[in-house]
Write an enzyme that holds these catalytic residues in place. Structure first.
Site, short mmCIF file in Angstrom:
data_model
loop_
_atom_site.label_atom_id
_atom_site.label_comp_id
_atom_site.label_asym_id
_atom_site.label_seq_id
_atom_site.Cartn_x
_atom_site.Cartn_y
_atom_site.Cartn_z
N HIS A 25 0.83 -1.20 0.00
CA HIS A 25 0.00 0.00 0.00
C HIS A 25 0.87 1.26 0.00
CE1 HIS A 25 -3.88 -2.14 1.24
NE2 HIS A 25 -2.94 -3.07 1.31
N ASP A 126 -5.74 5.84 1.45
CA ASP A 126 -6.04 4.42 1.29
C ASP A 126 -7.40 4.14 1.92
OD1 ASP A 126 -6.01 1.46 1.92
OD2 ASP A 126 -4.04 1.61 0.97
N ALA A 342 15.13 -8.06 -3.82
CA ALA A 342 15.38 -8.13 -5.26
C ALA A 342 14.64 -6.99 -5.95
CB ALA A 342 14.90 -9.47 -5.81
N HIS A 359 2.18 -14.45 -5.71
CA HIS A 359 1.01 -14.50 -4.84
C HIS A 359 -0.16 -13.70 -5.42
CE1 HIS A 359 2.99 -10.76 -4.10
NE2 HIS A 359 2.10 -10.35 -3.22
N ASN A 363 -0.22 -5.09 -6.63
CA ASN A 363 1.02 -4.40 -7.00
C ASN A 363 1.86 -5.26 -7.94
OD1 ASN A 363 1.46 -1.79 -6.22
ND2 ASN A 363 2.55 -2.30 -4.34
N SER A 364 2.12 -6.48 -7.51
CA SER A 364 2.94 -7.39 -8.32
C SER A 364 2.25 -7.72 -9.63
CB SER A 364 3.23 -8.68 -7.55
OG SER A 364 4.09 -8.43 -6.46
N ASP A 383 -7.36 -9.88 -1.61
CA ASP A 383 -7.89 -9.85 -2.97
C ASP A 383 -7.19 -10.83 -3.90
OD1 ASP A 383 -5.59 -8.28 -2.61
OD2 ASP A 383 -5.98 -7.13 -4.42
N GLN A 384 -6.15 -11.50 -3.42
CA GLN A 384 -5.31 -12.31 -4.29
C GLN A 384 -6.04 -13.46 -4.99
OE1 GLN A 384 -1.99 -13.35 -1.73
NE2 GLN A 384 -1.70 -11.19 -1.18
#
Length: 466
Positions: A25, A126, A342, A359, A363-364, A383-384
């Site tokens: 976030h 947020d 990384a 996951h 963002n990812s 939310d994944q």
């Protein structure tokens, strides 16, 4: 690039960013702060000293301090348990999450002071910081905008489930939506209580912002705009917030991160990047199965092997994650183990990276989509699971490693190996990569001058400056 960057006098307008205290976030609103600052608008970024430290170590915010004013508001000390591998949700971070409630008073005090110095205060917070900014409604020259961390698809599904078919047709066939993962146990009970507190202070914002793009989620953004839930509130899809073109600024290859140096020597689209974010901790048995699966796949990989961040650290120190005996020796040259941090965006942008086991935090996911990299999905919480469904079944640029319905089961090595080979070394995977590259190209076009992201940002800036 953004569009029209007219200078706004400091006495006219100030924007205050209030991010939630979790790493993902924080990253989203830091990226947004940088975008808004490019319009020469004063930015004030409010969070805790620990979060500022995280941002400094992971995002090097020193250069931002000339354009963004960072304000550190401490919270009372708290004690956190260690990460629990048996819990899908990061329950060890709950004391940190709860500490965000203590930011209400200093935030209100700061906003009151700022409102006396400028003509207009715009607060972007947020959705999980609604409690902290609730007093904005008492300021006559301030207005608030909610930042929604999940994708528009996630929000649209929630409305569709409440309203059934409703007044507006959902942009996905009902037969496919029957496969939508449930929201059962995506949050802990403690976190649900925090959500209820936040929801009780919603409703006085004038608009919502999404880290998404109409290029990616156009139909779902339109669905939100049409729905009665949105009402008169404006919606802007201002993503991707993450940079889509990484500049090395002439940096010598020998001074780049070791992951990037290693990738420089690998064939195009040959490496699977494996990383599960900052909140996930696997049990030893799952680590072993994942390691053996990567080994058996025969494919090249970079694996970020670390346990989850804790409430009082940024996760840079090495922690013990036991890998199978002699595993690193057996995969030497084909696999690279990274035990600290990384540079994910740079890894995903690298031409040697051909897949991302993730996951599926948004963002990812947005970073992978932006860089045109297909995904092997392994959702953990929040939310994944539905992000996974969006990636695999809606935009079709990913395969499932672990189904949400099987969340309590161990993912065996053969399942990991098969998933990696499917994505990296099959025609099915190649087709997903072609779709991902095409979508990534459209996203890059959207952030160019005159692109849809630029128009969306220009629209938002015009709105808050009016």
């Amino acid at each position: 690039m953004t569009g029209n960057r007219k200078t706004t006098p400091a006495t006219e307008l100030a924007v205050v960013m209030v991010p939630f205290v979790a790493q993902g976030h924080l990253t989203q609103l830091l990226h947004l702060a940088r975008l808004i600052a490019s319009y020469n608008i004063p930015i004030h970024f409010i969070t805790t000293p620990g979060c500022i430290h995280q941002l400094q170590t992971r995002h090097q915010i020193s250069a931002d301090r000339t354009r963004i004013h960072f304000h550190e508001f401490p919270t009372p000390p708290f004690v956190s348990p260690p990460p629990d591998p048996s819990s899908h949700f990061p329950t060890h971070l709950q004391p940190l999450f709860d500490s965000s409630l203590h930011l209400r008073h200093p935030t209100t005090t700061f906003l009151l002071s700022l409102s006396l110095k400028v003509k207009k205060v715009v607060v972007i917070h947020d959705v999980l910081m609604s409690y902290a900014v609730q007093d904005v409604k008492t300021l006559t020259n301030a207005e608030t905008f909610v930042f929604q961390p999940p994708p528009a698809f996630y929000q649209a599904c929630g409305i569709w489930e409440k309203d059934g078919d409703g007044q507006f047709p959902f942009p996905v066939e009902r037969e496919l939506m029957e496969k939508l993962p449930s929201k059962d146990r995506v949050f802990s009970q403690e976190f649900r209580k925090l959500l209820e507190v936040q929801q009780s202070h919603m409703g006085f914002h004038v608009g919502e912002l999404y880290d998404s793009s109409r290029v990616i989620e156009g139909e779902f953004i339109e669905y939100l705009e049409k729905s009665e839930i949105a009402g008169k509130k404006k919606i802007w899809a201002i993503g991707p917030l993450n940079p889509v073109q990484i500049s090395y600024n002439g940096t010598e290859s020998t001074s780049r991160h070791k992951c990037l140096q290693w990738l420089d020597n690998q064939p195009r689209n040959s490496v699977m990047y494996v990383s599960f974010g900052t909140t996930t901790t696997f049990c030893d048995e799952q680590i072993r199965e994942l390691a053996l699966g990567l080994e058996r796949s025969g494919q090249r990989f970079i694996w970020v092997v670390r346990v989850a961040d804790t409430s009082d650290s940024v996760g840079f120190e090495e922690r013990k994650v036991e890998l199978p005996d002699e595993f690193e020796e057996r995969v030497k040259g084909r696999g690279l183990i990274e035990r600290l941090w990384a540079p994910q965006l740079e890894i995903l942008e690298h031409s040697a990276t051909g897949g991302f086991m993730s996951h599926c935090g948004w963002n990812s996911s947005m970073e992978s989509i932006s860089m045109g990299v297909p995904m092997a999905t392994w959702p953990m919480h929040s939310d994944q699971p539905r992000n996974t469904f969006f990636i695999t079944d809606i935009i079709k640029i990913g395969i499932v490693v672990k189904n949400w319905e099987s969340r309590n089961e161990l993912v065996k090595a053969n399942v990991v190996a098969d998933a990696v080979k499917r994505l990296m070394a099959s025609e099915e995977g190649a087709e997903m990569r072609r779709r991902a590259v095409k979508l990534g190209g459209e996203v890059k076009e959207s952030v160019a001058e005159g692109g849809v992201r630029c128009r969306e940002m220009d629209s938002f800036i015009s709105y808050i400056c009016s």
